[in-house]
Design an enzyme around this catalytic site. Sequence first.
Site, mmCIF file in Angstrom:
data_model
loop_
_atom_site.group_PDB
_atom_site.id
_atom_site.type_symbol
_atom_site.label_atom_id
_atom_site.label_comp_id
_atom_site.label_asym_id
_atom_site.label_seq_id
_atom_site.Cartn_x
_atom_site.Cartn_y
_atom_site.Cartn_z
ATOM 1 N N HIS A 249 0.850 -1.212 -0.026
ATOM 2 C CA HIS A 249 -0.264 -0.001 -0.112
ATOM 3 C C HIS A 249 0.904 1.228 0.023
ATOM 4 C CE1 HIS A 249 0.446 0.918 4.247
ATOM 5 N NE2 HIS A 249 0.718 -0.365 4.623
ATOM 6 N N CYS B 242 2.552 -5.235 6.860
ATOM 7 C CA CYS B 242 2.459 -5.207 5.460
ATOM 8 C C CYS B 242 3.533 -4.207 4.826
ATOM 9 C CB CYS B 242 0.964 -4.172 5.311
ATOM 10 S SG CYS B 242 -0.455 -5.183 5.547
#
Length: 504
Positions: free
Chosen positions: A383, A402
């Site tokens: 992301h 992440c």
Amino acid sequence: MKRCRAASWLWLLLCLSLGVSSEPWQNEPEARLQLHRLGMELALADVHPDLTLWWQQAVSAASDEADDRLLLGLNAFWRHWSTLSFVERQHLRIRRDALVISEEDRRALHQAAQNGSRLQLVQRLVPGYSDHDQLQRQLVRLLTLAEQPWPSLKTATLRPGESGAVVPRVRERLQLLGDLSAAEVVGGDPAYYDPGLEQGVRRFQLRHGLQVDGVIGPHTYAWLDVPPLTRAQLLMRSMLRTLIGDTLPSAYLLVNIPEYRLRLYQDQAMVLESDVIVGKGSRKTPILASEITNVVVNPPWHVPRSILARDILPRLSLDPGYIEREGFEVLDAEGQIVPPEQWQALLFEEGQFPYRLRQRPGSRNALGAYKFHLPNSDAIYLHDTPSRGLFSRDSRALSSGCVRVEEAEQLAIWLLSEQWNPSRLAELRANQHTRWLRVNKPLPVFMVYWPGWLGQDGLPRFRDDIYQFDDRLRAPFEAGQLDLGWLGVERGAMSQISRLTHTL
């Protein structure tokens, strides 16, 4: 199992003894040299204790039996390697009982021994590294350096223009490691940190993923002090991990976790490169192979329960306004927004918070403008991020698992280029509404762990072993106790380095 193995070896020896026309290994010196070098690579990688033992016996005993055993062991290893999954290869998970010698390999060896064609068998064992010849040259160079003392240099931080007793040793070490040329060594005060040395330090820092500022501080000293033998082992283990599969797709994304780097390849050419932020040591980014199926524009962030419990709830007792200020919504089990007075009363009076958190899209959203969805069991994805300043750090193991991508917008444009041009994508981003956009052709993603590799100049690159994959290595020999004669290395091959060492 032990009886079967013993019987197999007796069978092999019997076959070899019956072959009166069998050629000894010494009559095939090139085959023996290549065999020993291939055995050395896996011994350095410390992948299996039996392989290390068989290599040690082969290079020290100079017997046909030891060489035969090493050749059959290497065959067994690579056969086992071909059965490993992508994740197992990155972790180098080699089973203790993996080295199963096949009857087919024994027969092939017996035949090759009779007609003097062992070299063909050995050459079949050469791994598919991108530049195997250069790898072997660097390993020999590092092992040659391992024959001499490597004392610690760590002392006070040193800056360009300063003087210190350690400067001559730093200059020597950079020359030995290939970061400083003889032309850059000028006369004058040997203890003075001159501009030529600064350039060598900067090259060394760049090669090790450090802050490139010419300042010799704790992190730079730590890498200067890593012994050559350890460097050879780290490099070899990483090179093994680069063998992620027999074939690769035409387009794929590679995230090298310890390098904090992402690369997008298309038709064997790199078309995009970006710095990334990965999981901290307590919340590691997992090794995984998946594919990007969707790009989410203006994604909301559904806060994982683990992050809520460990990071956000403890903060609320000191900063109740954090929820509203950061654009979070408190949701009940039905997905309905819970009024502040309700959740605050339950949290502050009863110590309970049976709710979920969702952060609205916007400039403060932790996922930034883009989320790249990839199916996996760890709920991991790539992301964007609003915290752009973090990419300037040399150590970027900072996330909760992440992967944050600095060039997220460029990646989104590439993934959606067949459906959306950049201007239309910018319009979507500007309206703040969440849109899930399917990628026409899912993009394979490999999250790998390569803390060492060869650069285009042939010199090794190294990165910190942030997840301690390689922190318990067993050396195949003691530094300073290796005779490189079996490698075909003449004692004068590194004479320039040896003279340098003795004169400084």
